[in-house]
Design a protein around this motif. Structure first.
Motif, PDB file in Angstrom:
ATOM      1  N   PHE A   3      -4.259  41.059 -16.741  1.00 33.83           N
ATOM      2  CA  PHE A   3      -5.352  40.144 -17.038  1.00 33.83           C
ATOM      3  C   PHE A   3      -5.134  38.771 -16.410  1.00 33.83           C
ATOM      4  O   PHE A   3      -6.024  38.202 -15.810  1.00 33.83           O
ATOM      5  CB  PHE A   3      -5.502  40.033 -18.555  1.00 33.83           C
ATOM      6  CG  PHE A   3      -6.621  39.118 -18.983  1.00 33.83           C
ATOM      7  CD1 PHE A   3      -7.924  39.430 -18.683  1.00 33.83           C
ATOM      8  CD2 PHE A   3      -6.361  37.942 -19.673  1.00 33.83           C
ATOM      9  CE1 PHE A   3      -8.960  38.602 -19.077  1.00 33.83           C
ATOM     10  CE2 PHE A   3      -7.376  37.116 -20.066  1.00 33.83           C
ATOM     11  CZ  PHE A   3      -8.689  37.446 -19.766  1.00 33.83           C
ATOM     12  N   VAL A  83      -8.732  48.167 -20.016  1.00 30.69           N
ATOM     13  CA  VAL A  83      -9.618  47.468 -19.078  1.00 30.69           C
ATOM     14  C   VAL A  83     -10.057  46.126 -19.659  1.00 30.69           C
ATOM     15  O   VAL A  83     -10.143  45.122 -18.942  1.00 30.69           O
ATOM     16  CB  VAL A  83     -10.828  48.357 -18.720  1.00 30.69           C
ATOM     17  CG1 VAL A  83     -11.859  47.571 -17.896  1.00 30.69           C
ATOM     18  CG2 VAL A  83     -10.369  49.585 -17.930  1.00 30.69           C
ATOM     19  N   HIS A  84     -10.321  46.078 -20.940  1.00 29.82           N
ATOM     20  CA  HIS A  84     -10.707  44.813 -21.582  1.00 29.82           C
ATOM     21  C   HIS A  84      -9.627  43.747 -21.394  1.00 29.82           C
ATOM     22  O   HIS A  84      -9.924  42.594 -21.053  1.00 29.82           O
ATOM     23  CB  HIS A  84     -10.959  45.036 -23.073  1.00 29.82           C
ATOM     24  CG  HIS A  84     -11.084  43.767 -23.869  1.00 29.82           C
ATOM     25  ND1 HIS A  84     -12.227  42.989 -23.873  1.00 29.82           N
ATOM     26  CD2 HIS A  84     -10.181  43.112 -24.670  1.00 29.82           C
ATOM     27  CE1 HIS A  84     -12.034  41.928 -24.644  1.00 29.82           C
ATOM     28  NE2 HIS A  84     -10.801  41.976 -25.133  1.00 29.82           N
ATOM     29  N   THR A  85      -8.363  44.116 -21.602  1.00 32.27           N
ATOM     30  CA  THR A  85      -7.274  43.149 -21.487  1.00 32.27           C
ATOM     31  C   THR A  85      -6.892  42.855 -20.045  1.00 32.27           C
ATOM     32  O   THR A  85      -6.197  41.880 -19.766  1.00 32.27           O
ATOM     33  CB  THR A  85      -6.020  43.662 -22.217  1.00 32.27           C
ATOM     34  OG1 THR A  85      -5.615  44.916 -21.644  1.00 32.27           O
ATOM     35  CG2 THR A  85      -6.280  43.840 -23.702  1.00 32.27           C
ATOM     36  N   GLY A  86      -7.324  43.714 -19.111  1.00 33.01           N
ATOM     37  CA  GLY A  86      -6.938  43.533 -17.722  1.00 33.01           C
ATOM     38  C   GLY A  86      -5.650  44.237 -17.356  1.00 33.01           C
ATOM     39  O   GLY A  86      -5.169  44.095 -16.238  1.00 33.01           O
ATOM     40  N   PRO A  89      -7.524  47.578 -14.013  1.00 34.86           N
ATOM     41  CA  PRO A  89      -8.807  47.049 -13.536  1.00 34.86           C
ATOM     42  C   PRO A  89      -9.961  48.006 -13.801  1.00 34.86           C
ATOM     43  O   PRO A  89     -11.090  47.565 -14.045  1.00 34.86           O
ATOM     44  CB  PRO A  89      -8.575  46.878 -12.030  1.00 34.86           C
ATOM     45  CG  PRO A  89      -7.508  47.872 -11.696  1.00 34.86           C
ATOM     46  CD  PRO A  89      -6.627  47.951 -12.905  1.00 34.86           C
ATOM     47  N   ASN A 116     -14.915  42.641 -22.623  1.00 30.21           N
ATOM     48  CA  ASN A 116     -14.586  42.330 -21.236  1.00 30.21           C
ATOM     49  C   ASN A 116     -14.351  43.589 -20.412  1.00 30.21           C
ATOM     50  O   ASN A 116     -13.742  43.554 -19.351  1.00 30.21           O
ATOM     51  CB  ASN A 116     -13.362  41.408 -21.151  1.00 30.21           C
ATOM     52  CG  ASN A 116     -13.426  40.504 -19.926  1.00 30.21           C
ATOM     53  OD1 ASN A 116     -14.470  39.949 -19.628  1.00 30.21           O
ATOM     54  ND2 ASN A 116     -12.316  40.352 -19.229  1.00 30.21           N
ATOM     55  N   ALA A 117     -14.842  44.723 -20.932  1.00 30.40           N
ATOM     56  CA  ALA A 117     -14.894  45.969 -20.167  1.00 30.40           C
ATOM     57  C   ALA A 117     -16.365  46.211 -19.835  1.00 30.40           C
ATOM     58  O   ALA A 117     -17.194  46.365 -20.737  1.00 30.40           O
ATOM     59  CB  ALA A 117     -14.329  47.135 -20.974  1.00 30.40           C
ATOM     60  N   ASN A 264     -12.927  45.874 -15.396  1.00 29.17           N
ATOM     61  CA  ASN A 264     -12.688  44.592 -16.030  1.00 29.17           C
ATOM     62  C   ASN A 264     -13.758  43.629 -15.524  1.00 29.17           C
ATOM     63  O   ASN A 264     -14.001  43.525 -14.318  1.00 29.17           O
ATOM     64  CB  ASN A 264     -11.292  44.074 -15.689  1.00 29.17           C
ATOM     65  CG  ASN A 264     -11.000  42.746 -16.339  1.00 29.17           C
ATOM     66  OD1 ASN A 264     -11.384  41.709 -15.816  1.00 29.17           O
ATOM     67  ND2 ASN A 264     -10.339  42.770 -17.493  1.00 29.17           N
ATOM     68  N   CYS A 265     -14.401  42.926 -16.432  1.00 30.42           N
ATOM     69  CA  CYS A 265     -15.552  42.103 -16.080  1.00 30.42           C
ATOM     70  C   CYS A 265     -15.211  40.958 -15.138  1.00 30.42           C
ATOM     71  O   CYS A 265     -16.106  40.380 -14.516  1.00 30.42           O
ATOM     72  CB  CYS A 265     -16.204  41.563 -17.347  1.00 30.42           C
ATOM     73  SG  CYS A 265     -16.852  42.836 -18.457  1.00 30.42           S
ATOM     74  N   HIS A 310     -21.136  45.094 -15.085  1.00 29.10           N
ATOM     75  CA  HIS A 310     -20.444  44.191 -14.177  1.00 29.10           C
ATOM     76  C   HIS A 310     -21.495  43.681 -13.180  1.00 29.10           C
ATOM     77  O   HIS A 310     -22.323  44.460 -12.693  1.00 29.10           O
ATOM     78  CB  HIS A 310     -19.330  44.926 -13.430  1.00 29.10           C
ATOM     79  CG  HIS A 310     -18.439  43.988 -12.661  1.00 29.10           C
ATOM     80  ND1 HIS A 310     -18.847  43.383 -11.486  1.00 29.10           N
ATOM     81  CD2 HIS A 310     -17.172  43.530 -12.901  1.00 29.10           C
ATOM     82  CE1 HIS A 310     -17.870  42.610 -11.035  1.00 29.10           C
ATOM     83  NE2 HIS A 310     -16.853  42.675 -11.875  1.00 29.10           N
TER      84      HIS A 310
END
Length: 333
Positions: A3, A83-86, A89, A116-117, A264-265, A310
């Motif tokens: 992230f 993916v949310h946390t990074g 990706p 954030n996914a 990941n956004c 995204h």
């Protein structure tokens, strides 16, 4: 990519994001902030996610010149978290686990709203199906004995999240088991399980391997069972086509849930645009990597009803698929 690394890359390209806007031109792409490599969170080996994810990672790697590959994970719930946390990706999920994760009900991190996914592209429908050895005499849900040992897939997977609830809805009393699909198939063959309850794109590699070695019953739901499940869960009626398995002589009545690739956004817009373009522009190549990709088509963009898109993915579908993704459904708007 972690992230913090993603945030650093985002900071580098933030100053040019507004002016770059549509950064992809006919002959030149702005690759500011692109990673040197990428990893796709999939599922267990022997499951559809791993085969499908490996396939599209390879296609994207070839098309964009960025090294990429698949990683074994616990499936949709864990992919949403990673993916949310990074920590990853890219990943893959289904609509049910995505909705629960966004609401803060993901069992991996209760209370954390995983916003954030972002949605990237539609993959395929995941049918829910039940398999038993023919020698067991189990040929319907009603035949499943009281206290049956049922393998529901990896803990936290779509199958493990929803299939036990579905079985309870149908009045089945069972002993719950978890594991990778290949392991569960072997346990069924060895008599350590009575039933395996899959939620995976068809053909499921573990089932195909199993039916090549021993006689199996792929058990369909009755019309009443199907109606009861669709009324209680975020799934739709679905028929598993007869050509999915050699065991089937006719379509098998089931239910299904849509799968989406996620990003990941904070990944660069042009990078995600390129990923989506590589996957969605050549369905024949995708199908050659996995037959489940027959539904990986642009017109199914509207099957995402819960995740923010995204920006790079939304731009691709709006420009190339006649989509009309509302600004309010695009991350950052």
């Amino acid at each position: 990519m972690h992230f913090k690394a993603i945030k650093r890359l985002t900071t580098v390209c933030a100053a040019t994001a507004l002016t770059a806007g549509a950064a992809v031109a006919e002959t030149q792409v702005d690759k500011t902030g692109w990673p040197e490599s990428f990893t796709v969170g999939t599922g267990s080996q022997g499951g559809t996610y791993f085969g499908y994810g490996s396939g599209w990672a390879g296609i994207v790697s070839d098309a964009l010149g960025v090294s990429g590959g698949a990683e074994v994970t616990g499936g949709p719930m864990q992919n949403m978290a990673l993916v949310h946390t990074g920590d990853l990706p890219f990943g893959m999920t289904t609509m049910g686990p995505a909705a629960e994760s966004i609401a803060g009900s993901n069992p991996i991190a209760p209370g954390l709203q995983m916003t954030n996914a972002c949605a990237m592209f539609p993959m395929y429908q995941t049918p829910f199906s039940v398999t038993a050895l023919s020698a067991s005499g189990i040929s319907s849900v009603a035949d499943i004995p009281d206290g049956a040992r049922i393998g529901f897939g990896p803990a936290g997977s779509t199958s493990d999240t929803y299939f036990p609830r579905m079985m309870e809805e149908l009045g089945v009393n069972f002993e719950r088991r978890n594991g990778g699909w290949s392991d569960l198939g072997s346990q069924l063959q060895d008599g350590l399980l009575d039933v395996i309850a899959f939620a995976a794109g068809v053909p499921v590699p573990a089932v195909s391997q199993l039916e090549a070695q021993v006689a199996v019953n792929i058990i369909e739901f009755t019309e009443d069972e199907q109606a009861k499940i669709t009324a209680a869960f975020p799934v739709a009626p679905f028929d598993i086509s007869a050509d999915s398995y050699t065991t089937l002589e006719a379509p098998a009545r089931s239910v299904s849930m849509w799968n989406f690739a996620i990003a990941n956004c904070d990944l660069p817009e042009t990078f995600v645009y390129g990923v989506v373009d590589a996957v969605m522009s050549d369905n024949e190549r995708m199908v050659n990597t996995h037959r489940a990709a027959r539904s990986t088509l642009p017109q199914y963009w509207d099957r995402n009803t819960v995740m923010a898109w995204h920006p790079g993915a939304a731009r691709w579908f709006n420009e190339n698929a006649g989509a009309d993704i509302a600004d309010g459904m695009i991350h950052g708007n």
